[in-house]
Design an enzyme around this catalytic site. Structure first.
Site, PDB file in Angstrom:
ATOM      1  N   GLU A 118     -18.808 -16.565  17.440  1.00  0.00           N
ATOM      2  CA  GLU A 118     -19.237 -16.711  18.839  1.00  0.00           C
ATOM      3  C   GLU A 118     -18.902 -15.438  19.609  1.00  0.00           C
ATOM      4  OE1 GLU A 118     -17.117 -20.306  19.742  1.00  0.00           O
ATOM      5  OE2 GLU A 118     -15.207 -19.294  19.976  1.00  0.00           O
ATOM      6  N   LYS A 120     -17.281 -12.893  22.113  1.00  0.00           N
ATOM      7  CA  LYS A 120     -15.978 -12.865  22.776  1.00  0.00           C
ATOM      8  C   LYS A 120     -16.213 -12.439  24.211  1.00  0.00           C
ATOM      9  CE  LYS A 120     -11.241 -11.282  22.375  1.00  0.00           C
ATOM     10  NZ  LYS A 120     -11.076 -10.793  23.756  1.00  0.00           N
ATOM     11  N   ASP A 122     -15.563 -11.500  27.969  1.00  0.00           N
ATOM     12  CA  ASP A 122     -14.496 -10.759  28.618  1.00  0.00           C
ATOM     13  C   ASP A 122     -14.233 -11.368  29.989  1.00  0.00           C
ATOM     14  OD1 ASP A 122     -12.608  -8.858  28.710  1.00  0.00           O
ATOM     15  OD2 ASP A 122     -13.961  -7.183  29.124  1.00  0.00           O
ATOM     16  N   CYS A 415     -32.187  27.874  43.589  1.00  0.00           N
ATOM     17  CA  CYS A 415     -33.009  28.822  44.360  1.00  0.00           C
ATOM     18  C   CYS A 415     -32.408  29.200  45.702  1.00  0.00           C
ATOM     19  CB  CYS A 415     -34.415  28.264  44.550  1.00  0.00           C
ATOM     20  SG  CYS A 415     -34.473  26.884  45.706  1.00  0.00           S
ATOM     21  N   CYS A 430     -33.521  19.628  47.254  1.00  0.00           N
ATOM     22  CA  CYS A 430     -33.760  21.047  47.503  1.00  0.00           C
ATOM     23  C   CYS A 430     -35.084  21.177  48.240  1.00  0.00           C
ATOM     24  CB  CYS A 430     -33.825  21.791  46.174  1.00  0.00           C
ATOM     25  SG  CYS A 430     -34.652  23.378  46.295  1.00  0.00           S
ATOM     26  N   CYS A 436     -38.555  26.942  43.784  1.00  0.00           N
ATOM     27  CA  CYS A 436     -37.311  26.601  43.096  1.00  0.00           C
ATOM     28  C   CYS A 436     -37.572  26.554  41.590  1.00  0.00           C
ATOM     29  CB  CYS A 436     -36.771  25.261  43.587  1.00  0.00           C
ATOM     30  SG  CYS A 436     -35.286  24.747  42.705  1.00  0.00           S
TER      31      CYS A 436
HETATM   32  C1  9MJ Z   1     -13.457 -15.575  24.205  1.00  0.00           C
HETATM   33  N1  9MJ Z   1     -12.710 -14.835  24.999  1.00  0.00           N
HETATM   34  O1  9MJ Z   1     -14.680 -15.595  24.310  1.00  0.00           O
HETATM   35  C2  9MJ Z   1     -11.272 -17.386  22.117  1.00  0.00           C
HETATM   36  N2  9MJ Z   1     -12.775 -16.393  23.217  1.00  0.00           N
HETATM   37  O2  9MJ Z   1      -9.856 -18.730  20.736  1.00  0.00           O
HETATM   38  C3  9MJ Z   1     -13.368 -17.186  22.276  1.00  0.00           C
HETATM   39  N3  9MJ Z   1     -11.467 -16.521  23.104  1.00  0.00           N
HETATM   40  C4  9MJ Z   1      -9.986 -17.840  21.677  1.00  0.00           C
HETATM   41  N4  9MJ Z   1     -12.423 -17.797  21.589  1.00  0.00           N
HETATM   42  C5  9MJ Z   1      -8.545 -18.929  20.554  1.00  0.00           C
HETATM   43  N5  9MJ Z   1     -14.699 -17.316  22.108  1.00  0.00           N
HETATM   44  C6  9MJ Z   1      -7.866 -18.139  21.401  1.00  0.00           C
HETATM   45  C7  9MJ Z   1      -8.788 -17.435  22.144  1.00  0.00           C
END
Ligand code: 9MJ
Length: 678
Positions: A118, A120, A122, A415, A430, A436
């Site tokens: 999946e 990750k 942020d 120029c 400019c 130029c």
């Molecule tokens: C994020 N940040 O998308 C976990 N996470 O699973 C996903 N973080 C996670 N899983 C266990 N998709 C600890 C953190």
């Protein structure tokens, strides 16, 4: 190991801890990141490695033993019933294969392990506690053991159900997941922050964190926070047998889950998914910094267990960082094809997302001022996908003492012409136009283009060569080229040179409107060029026109009028025009009598006080072919009578000549703007 080596390790560990604590504090508590995440990760790993080599030096307060920031006053601290773990990272395919091998070995599995892959996301990890299906408490991850109670803010997230759907939920359920802000929402949020004079956020993650940290839920409610689920904590009934099924169960209870999740087989399945998602990274609606792989079988997860910080059954494969920091060596100004000056950062070479970056755009003068960028600064450079690298922030803490604020040049660096600011635009430009050097190539290409002077055979590459070799400086110089010079160019035989000379010869016979269009005056396209030619009939009259006279032209508003005045005020532009005519560029005379203008053949007389200058009205009528006469006679077609019209009005009445007020005049002119009467 010698004692010196040991003591230097000890010193480095102390230094790393101090640095990491400092960066952590800024990142988590102050929402003011001092270094890019990748650099933090690198320092963290260095400390982890040193501590692994010297376990006797590990202390309880080391950042490796306490991930995240401590809860602050103002929020209730919540101890998690089950710790909220973090994830170990893999930075390469090999590290991912190593992870898979460790899992296989521990499970003594002879077949490929099933993982759920999946994105990750942020954002910010939170846990949601549902009792009898009702959301009773939400908390941030904090240090993994305890976090802050943020129920009041979490309740404002519309993606989180206050009550679970259905009726098959366990009496107690803790859902874990990420609170985040989508990229599009983030752009809108920052634009709104700027409009209301508030601080812009560094990135979506910081905006999400700052929002959850609000004491007043009304503020959080205005922030576009979203949530995605990726696990559970405490649960009163046994969960499904597989993580993939658990996610589907959460989905049925009304909790959001990642659409991109997928069951993959073994390390190679993980790697294939990585490649597939990495390619789509820029198209995802939210920022991701990697991919998480979790062992699908929950009983296997139990068997694998966890270390203090992270589970053994999951790993985060990190993408190459899109942000890195480096030194800003200089700011150069690039002159674009329309004369826009773009500041470009010259950087100490740095690798960003797999590519060495030495330049980055700084957009415009306002951006430099807003981000307070100075030469000598350490800056954060971002390169996302195919996008040109950008300087996104300055690390103010690392600014050397001797820097000064950057002053945008007031003269074109190429120029020397005056730099002008567009009305209500941020771009600086400019004013040098055709002279130029940086704008020359583009101007010459435009001049030669089919709908302008139509010089056949004068391609982009040829223009490039001619300008670079200093053979031409302006469009006028094209007509001074000779056979010997042209034939000596790269990829130019004698025959092509002859053809080009013939094309140049033919191009000299043109039309006034084409000529005006070819000059490349800003916002003077073909239609405006035609309107100008029809209105003024000769170049001389156009050159002599003041603002008011220009505004009298159909199609010409204040902006175009100013562009025309600026262009024709430049002595160098006038010199180019003059040289073109000297070279023999000419067009047939345009006269109203030979055209089929709508008011052609009509004689109009003006009298009385009119609301606009008489010269303007006269010009408008003439532009449509009318003759404007000073005295009324039997030959007059219309009398335009303003206020206090005297003897002319009486005479017109006597002669039975139609008398129009200003409204009638407008109708006459408007009627004339359409197709000419049959
Ligand atoms: C994020 N940040 O998308 C976990 N996470 O699973 C996903 N973080 C996670 N899983 C266990 N998709 C600890 C953190």
């Amino acid at each position: 190991m010698t004692t010196t080596e040991f003591s230097s390790s000890q010193q480095r560990i102390a230094e790393l801890r101090r640095l990491l604590d400092h960066y952590n504090d800024h990142y988590y508590r102050l929402d003011d990141p001092l270094i890019p995440d990748a650099e933090y990760d690198q320092l963290f790993r260095e400390l982890q490695q040193l501590e692994a080599d010297h376990p006797e030096l590990i202390t309880r307060d080391s950042p490796t033993q306490r991930v995240g920031a401590a809860p602050q006053s103002g929020f209730q601290s919540v101890t998690h019933a089950l710790p909220m773990l973090s994830l170990d990272n893999a930075f390469s395919d090999q590290e991912l294969r190593d992870f898979d091998r460790r899992v296989s070995e521990r499970l003594a599995s002879s077949t490929a392990i099933d993982y759920v892959a999946e994105p990750k996301i942020d954002g910010l990890a939170v846990t949601l506690r549902y009792q009898q299906g009702e959301l009773i408490r939400a908390a941030t991850r904090g240090d993994g053991t305890s976090g802050e109670e943020v129920t009041h803010n979490i309740r404002t997230l519309r993606t989180i159900p206050l009550r679970l759907r259905g009726d098959d939920w366990p009496a107690l359920l803790e859902v874990r997941g990420e609170v985040y802000i989508s990229r599009a929402d983030f752009q809108r949020l920052n634009a709104a922050q700027q409009r209301s004079g508030e601080k812009r956020f560094a990135n979506p993650r910081n905006a999400a964190a700052g929002s959850l940290r609000q004491l007043d839920p009304r503020i959080c409610a205005k922030r576009p926070l979203r949530f995605t689920s990726y696990g559970i904590g405490e649960i009163s009934d046994p969960p499904p047998a597989r993580y993939a099924l658990l996610l589907e169960q959460l989905d049925r209870w009304g909790l959001p889950i990642a659409a991109e999740r997928q069951v993959v087989h073994g390390a190679e399945g993980c790697i294939a998914y990585y490649q597939q998602l990495a390619a789509r990274r820029d198209q995802l609606p939210y920022d991701i910094d990697g991919i998480v792989y979790k062992v699908d079988d929950l009983a296997d997860q139990q068997r694998l267990g966890s270390l203090s910080r992270a589970p053994r059954w999951a790993i985060a494969r990190k993408f190459p960082a899109e942000e890195q920091s480096t030194r800003l060596l200089a700011i150069d100004i690039q002159v674009g094809r329309t004369g826009v000056l773009t500041p470009v950062a010259r950087l100490e070479p740095v690798e960003v997302a797999g590519v060495t970056v030495t330049n980055a755009t700084l957009h415009n003068a306002e951006e430099i001022a807003r981000k307070e960028i100075r030469v000598g600064d350490t800056v954060v450079v971002r390169r996302a996908g195919e996008v040109i690298p950008q300087v996104v922030a300055v690390l103010h803490a690392e600014r050397p003492a001797d820097t000064t604020r950057y002053c945008f040049p007031q003269r074109c660096p190429v120029c020397g012409s005056e730099v002008i600011r567009d009305a209500d635009q941020v771009a600086l430009r400019c004013s040098g136009g055709l002279v130029c050097a940086a704008q020359r190539k583009e101007a010459i290409r435009h001049f030669a283009s089919r709908r302008a002077m139509d010089i056949e055979g004068l391609g982009d590459k040829l223009v490039e060569q001619l300008v670079d070799r200093g053979l031409i400086h302006s469009p006028a110089d094209l007509f001074t080229l000779d056979l010997a010079t042209l034939a000596a160019l790269e990829r130019m035989g004698r025959k092509s040179a002859e053809n080009l000379l013939n094309a140049l010869q033919r191009a000299k016979q043109t039309q006034l409107d084409r000529f005006l269009f070819a000059l490349g005056i800003r916002e003077v396209g073909e239609a405006t060029a035609k309107a100008l030619a029809n209105h003024f009939l000769t170049l001389e009259k156009l050159l002599a026109a003041d603002r008011e006279a220009l505004l009298a032209v159909r199609d010409v508003g204040p902006v175009v009028a100013d562009h025309l005045l600026t262009f024709f005020r430049q002595p160098d532009n006038l010199a180019v025009i003059s040289a073109l005519r000297q070279a023999g560029v000419e067009w047939p005379a345009r006269s109203p009598s030979t055209t089929t203008l709508p008011l052609h053949g009509k004689t109009v007389v003006l009298t009385g006080t009119l609301s606009r200058p008489r010269s303007t009205i006269k010009a408008e009528l003439e532009a449509q072919g009318a003759k404007v006469s000073g005295s009324i006679s039997a030959k007059s077609d219309y009398l335009i009578a303003g206020a206090d019209a005297g003897s002319k009005r009486a005479k017109a009445e006597a002669l039975g000549i139609p008398i129009l007020d200003e409204k009638g005049l407008e109708q006459l002119l408007a009627g004339g703007k359409g197709e000419p009467p049959p």
